[in-house]
Design a protein around this motif. Structure first.
Motif, PDB file in Angstrom:
ATOM      1  N   GLU A 187       6.891   3.618   8.717  1.00 17.70           N
ATOM      2  CA  GLU A 187       7.609   3.956   7.497  1.00 17.70           C
ATOM      3  C   GLU A 187       7.432   2.895   6.420  1.00 17.70           C
ATOM      4  N   GLN A 188       7.256   1.647   6.820  1.00 18.19           N
ATOM      5  CA  GLN A 188       7.105   0.554   5.860  1.00 18.19           C
ATOM      6  C   GLN A 188       5.852   0.712   5.011  1.00 18.19           C
ATOM      7  N   PHE A 189       4.794   1.304   5.576  1.00 18.01           N
ATOM      8  CA  PHE A 189       3.513   1.398   4.877  1.00 18.01           C
ATOM      9  C   PHE A 189       3.119   2.843   4.566  1.00 18.01           C
ATOM     10  N   GLU A 190       4.106   3.716   4.429  1.00 18.10           N
ATOM     11  CA  GLU A 190       3.787   5.103   4.104  1.00 18.10           C
ATOM     12  C   GLU A 190       3.322   5.262   2.667  1.00 18.10           C
ATOM     13  N   GLN A 191       3.767   4.388   1.768  1.00 15.91           N
ATOM     14  CA  GLN A 191       3.328   4.453   0.373  1.00 15.91           C
ATOM     15  C   GLN A 191       2.995   3.053  -0.126  1.00 15.91           C
ATOM     16  N   VAL A 192       1.795   2.904  -0.667  1.00 18.17           N
ATOM     17  CA  VAL A 192       1.299   1.611  -1.133  1.00 18.17           C
ATOM     18  C   VAL A 192       0.859   1.749  -2.593  1.00 18.17           C
ATOM     19  N   HIS A 193       1.266   0.773  -3.424  1.00 18.29           N
ATOM     20  CA  HIS A 193       0.906   0.777  -4.841  1.00 18.29           C
ATOM     21  C   HIS A 193      -0.064  -0.367  -5.127  1.00 18.29           C
ATOM     22  N   ASN A 194      -1.036  -0.099  -5.975  1.00 22.70           N
ATOM     23  CA  ASN A 194      -1.972  -1.115  -6.444  1.00 22.70           C
ATOM     24  C   ASN A 194      -1.979  -1.071  -7.967  1.00 22.70           C
ATOM     25  N   ALA A 247       1.310  -3.644  -2.869  1.00 25.53           N
ATOM     26  CA  ALA A 247       2.458  -3.735  -1.953  1.00 25.53           C
ATOM     27  C   ALA A 247       2.923  -2.341  -1.581  1.00 25.53           C
ATOM     28  N   SER A 248       3.684  -2.271  -0.503  1.00 23.13           N
ATOM     29  CA  SER A 248       4.291  -1.004  -0.129  1.00 23.13           C
ATOM     30  C   SER A 248       5.536  -0.782  -0.969  1.00 23.13           C
ATOM     31  N   SER A 249       6.012   0.451  -0.992  1.00 25.59           N
ATOM     32  CA  SER A 249       7.195   0.773  -1.790  1.00 25.59           C
ATOM     33  C   SER A 249       8.446   0.062  -1.282  1.00 25.59           C
ATOM     34  N   ALA A 250       8.387  -0.470  -0.052  1.00 27.21           N
ATOM     35  CA  ALA A 250       9.541  -1.166   0.510  1.00 27.21           C
ATOM     36  C   ALA A 250       9.628  -2.615   0.047  1.00 27.21           C
ATOM     37  N   ASN A 251       8.560  -3.143  -0.583  1.00 27.05           N
ATOM     38  CA  ASN A 251       8.541  -4.536  -1.004  1.00 27.05           C
ATOM     39  C   ASN A 251       9.238  -4.736  -2.339  1.00 27.05           C
ATOM     40  N   THR A 252       9.798  -5.930  -2.529  1.00 28.66           N
ATOM     41  CA  THR A 252      10.373  -6.348  -3.804  1.00 28.66           C
ATOM     42  C   THR A 252       9.342  -7.177  -4.556  1.00 28.66           C
ATOM     43  N   PHE A 253       9.196  -6.911  -5.858  1.00 31.21           N
ATOM     44  CA  PHE A 253       8.171  -7.596  -6.639  1.00 31.21           C
ATOM     45  C   PHE A 253       8.512  -9.061  -6.863  1.00 31.21           C
ATOM     46  N   HIS A 254       7.494  -9.929  -6.666  1.00 30.52           N
ATOM     47  CA  HIS A 254       7.577 -11.343  -7.003  1.00 30.52           C
ATOM     48  C   HIS A 254       6.259 -11.754  -7.656  1.00 30.52           C
ATOM     49  N   ALA A 311     -19.770   3.261  -1.997  1.00 32.49           N
ATOM     50  CA  ALA A 311     -18.795   2.308  -2.534  1.00 32.49           C
ATOM     51  C   ALA A 311     -17.965   1.690  -1.418  1.00 32.49           C
ATOM     52  N   ILE A 312     -17.500   0.464  -1.675  1.00 32.74           N
ATOM     53  CA  ILE A 312     -16.530  -0.209  -0.813  1.00 32.74           C
ATOM     54  C   ILE A 312     -15.143   0.008  -1.410  1.00 32.74           C
ATOM     55  N   ASN A 313     -14.234   0.557  -0.625  1.00 31.86           N
ATOM     56  CA  ASN A 313     -12.860   0.781  -1.063  1.00 31.86           C
ATOM     57  C   ASN A 313     -11.919   0.083  -0.078  1.00 31.86           C
ATOM     58  N   ASP A 314     -11.175  -0.878  -0.564  1.00 34.26           N
ATOM     59  CA  ASP A 314     -10.283  -1.592   0.353  1.00 34.26           C
ATOM     60  C   ASP A 314      -9.108  -2.208  -0.392  1.00 34.26           C
ATOM     61  N   PHE A 315      -8.080  -2.555   0.355  1.00 35.89           N
ATOM     62  CA  PHE A 315      -6.938  -3.268  -0.206  1.00 35.89           C
ATOM     63  C   PHE A 315      -6.189  -3.977   0.916  1.00 35.89           C
ATOM     64  N   GLU A 316      -5.353  -4.926   0.505  1.00 31.40           N
ATOM     65  CA  GLU A 316      -4.499  -5.681   1.420  1.00 31.40           C
ATOM     66  C   GLU A 316      -3.151  -5.851   0.754  1.00 31.40           C
ATOM     67  N   THR A 317      -2.082  -5.382   1.393  1.00 31.59           N
ATOM     68  CA  THR A 317      -0.751  -5.508   0.802  1.00 31.59           C
ATOM     69  C   THR A 317      -0.236  -6.936   0.955  1.00 31.59           C
ATOM     70  N   VAL A 318       0.823  -7.250   0.210  1.00 24.46           N
ATOM     71  CA  VAL A 318       1.468  -8.554   0.365  1.00 24.46           C
ATOM     72  C   VAL A 318       2.150  -8.606   1.725  1.00 24.46           C
ATOM     73  N   SER A 319       2.380  -9.811   2.235  1.00 30.51           N
ATOM     74  CA  SER A 319       2.980 -10.004   3.558  1.00 30.51           C
ATOM     75  C   SER A 319       4.491 -10.096   3.447  1.00 30.51           C
ATOM     76  N   LYS A 320       5.201  -9.106   3.974  1.00 29.92           N
ATOM     77  CA  LYS A 320       6.670  -9.107   3.914  1.00 29.92           C
ATOM     78  C   LYS A 320       7.278  -8.505   5.193  1.00 29.92           C
ATOM     79  N   PRO A 321       7.206  -9.121   6.347  1.00 28.55           N
ATOM     80  CA  PRO A 321       6.432 -10.309   6.712  1.00 28.55           C
ATOM     81  C   PRO A 321       5.003  -9.951   7.141  1.00 28.55           C
ATOM     82  N   ASN A 322       4.765  -8.650   7.414  1.00 31.01           N
ATOM     83  CA  ASN A 322       3.442  -8.209   7.837  1.00 31.01           C
ATOM     84  C   ASN A 322       2.737  -7.498   6.691  1.00 31.01           C
ATOM     85  N   LYS A 323       1.450  -7.281   6.836  1.00 30.41           N
ATOM     86  CA  LYS A 323       0.669  -6.654   5.773  1.00 30.41           C
ATOM     87  C   LYS A 323      -0.225  -5.562   6.346  1.00 30.41           C
ATOM     88  N   LEU A 324      -0.558  -4.607   5.488  1.00 31.70           N
ATOM     89  CA  LEU A 324      -1.474  -3.534   5.849  1.00 31.70           C
ATOM     90  C   LEU A 324      -2.835  -3.842   5.243  1.00 31.70           C
TER      91      LEU A 324
END
Length: 296
Positions: free
Chosen positions: A96-103, A130-137, A214-227
């Motif tokens: 559920e933590q990584f069901e939606q990710v914004h870039n 980040a995922s929608s569950a993360n708080t922006f910093h 094409a190469i398509n990739d991303f890495e979310t911020v760690s809160k505490p884990n990352k996708l």
């Protein structure tokens, strides 16, 4: 004859100036290695891949501001956003933590023309993923960039080389860049290199097909884990031009390589989510101000 010749020259000059107004170099997960005449200043695209165990949807919006031209220096600002939506048929603790990710990303491209036909270019990108569950910093905003030299080999080919500081498949490192772009005739154009390559052919003024990679990739911020998600895709793209500059697009692609995992901040893999690969279908609309294709 002279009047027609002058009109043709005026039209060429107009579209040349228009290209400077809308020119855009690229962004994180965007088209970086592209000929100017093949580049879109506005792109809206929806992509979806479905499997019996997994579904991935992606909405992309990308646009650029008018360029700033100061003598031999040009600067371009671009803004983009990608929204990823993941659905897993099999439950796992952090699904559920990584069901939606914004870039959300911003790019600044600058080009300085030298007197010998060479140019020195740089692209600087800032992005927040980040995922929608993360708080922006603000500390979670990451920076990528590259610097490269570019020169026309002749009237048909452009060669560039340089170095970049890029994040690929969850790892940020310094990598070399090498691109070759050009056209073999009026209807056929190509770009070879990383992170994207293509061969495009205009069947006529209204129909265009392209082979893309094409190469398509991303890495979310760690809160505490990352996708960490990444793929190397090849595919076929079709563009139906409503007029000279607006097109409806259909894209079919397939990943020849894919990684999808949850890791700690120190890149220790907690869960490997890599699933069987499946075809991705995309629909979109794009605006290309550089395109000038007669209907005759």
């Amino acid at each position: 004859y002279s009047s027609l010749f002058l009109m043709e020259e005026y039209m060429k000059t107009f579209f040349y100036l228009l290209s400077f107004i809308f020119i855009v170099y690229g962004q994180v997960n965007g088209d970086v290695n592209v000929l100017n005449k093949d580049r879109s200043s506005l792109l809206i695209q929806s992509m979806q891949s479905s499997h019996s165990l997994f579904r991935h949807r992606k909405l992309t919006v990308r646009t650029s501001l008018p360029a700033i031209q100061i003598k031999r220096l040009m600067m371009v600002h671009q803004f983009g956003a990608d929204i990823h939506q993941f659905r897993y048929k099999t439950y796992f603790p952090t699904s559920e933590q990584f069901e939606q990710v914004h870039n959300f990303n911003y790019s600044l491209f600058t080009s300085f023309k030298l007197r010998n036909a060479w140019s020195i270019n740089q692209s600087l990108s800032a992005f927040y993923i980040a995922s929608s569950a993360n708080t922006f910093h603000f500390k979670d905003i990451k920076i990528n960039g590259n610097i490269f030299a570019e020169s026309p080999i002749n009237k048909q080919f452009i060669f560039s080389f340089g170095v970049g500081y890029q994040t690929l498949f969850g790892k940020t490192s310094i990598v070399p860049t090498l691109h070759l772009k050009g056209h073999l005739q009026k209807k056929l154009s190509f770009a070879l290199g990383l992170p994207n390559s293509y061969i495009k052919y205009d069947l006529n003024w209204q129909h265009t097909i392209a082979i893309i990679a094409a190469i398509n990739d991303f890495e979310t911020v760690s809160k505490p884990n990352k996708l960490v998600y990444g793929s190397v895709d090849i595919g076929l793209k079709y563009m139906f031009w409503l007029n000279t500059h607006w097109a409806l697009t259909t894209q079919l692609s397939y990943p020849v390589f894919q990684t999808h995992k949850i890791s700690t901040d120190h890149n220790k893999v907690l869960q490997d989510l890599t699933l069987p690969t499946c075809t991705t279908l995309g629909l979109g609309i794009q605006f290309n101000p550089f395109r000038f294709f007669g209907r005759s």
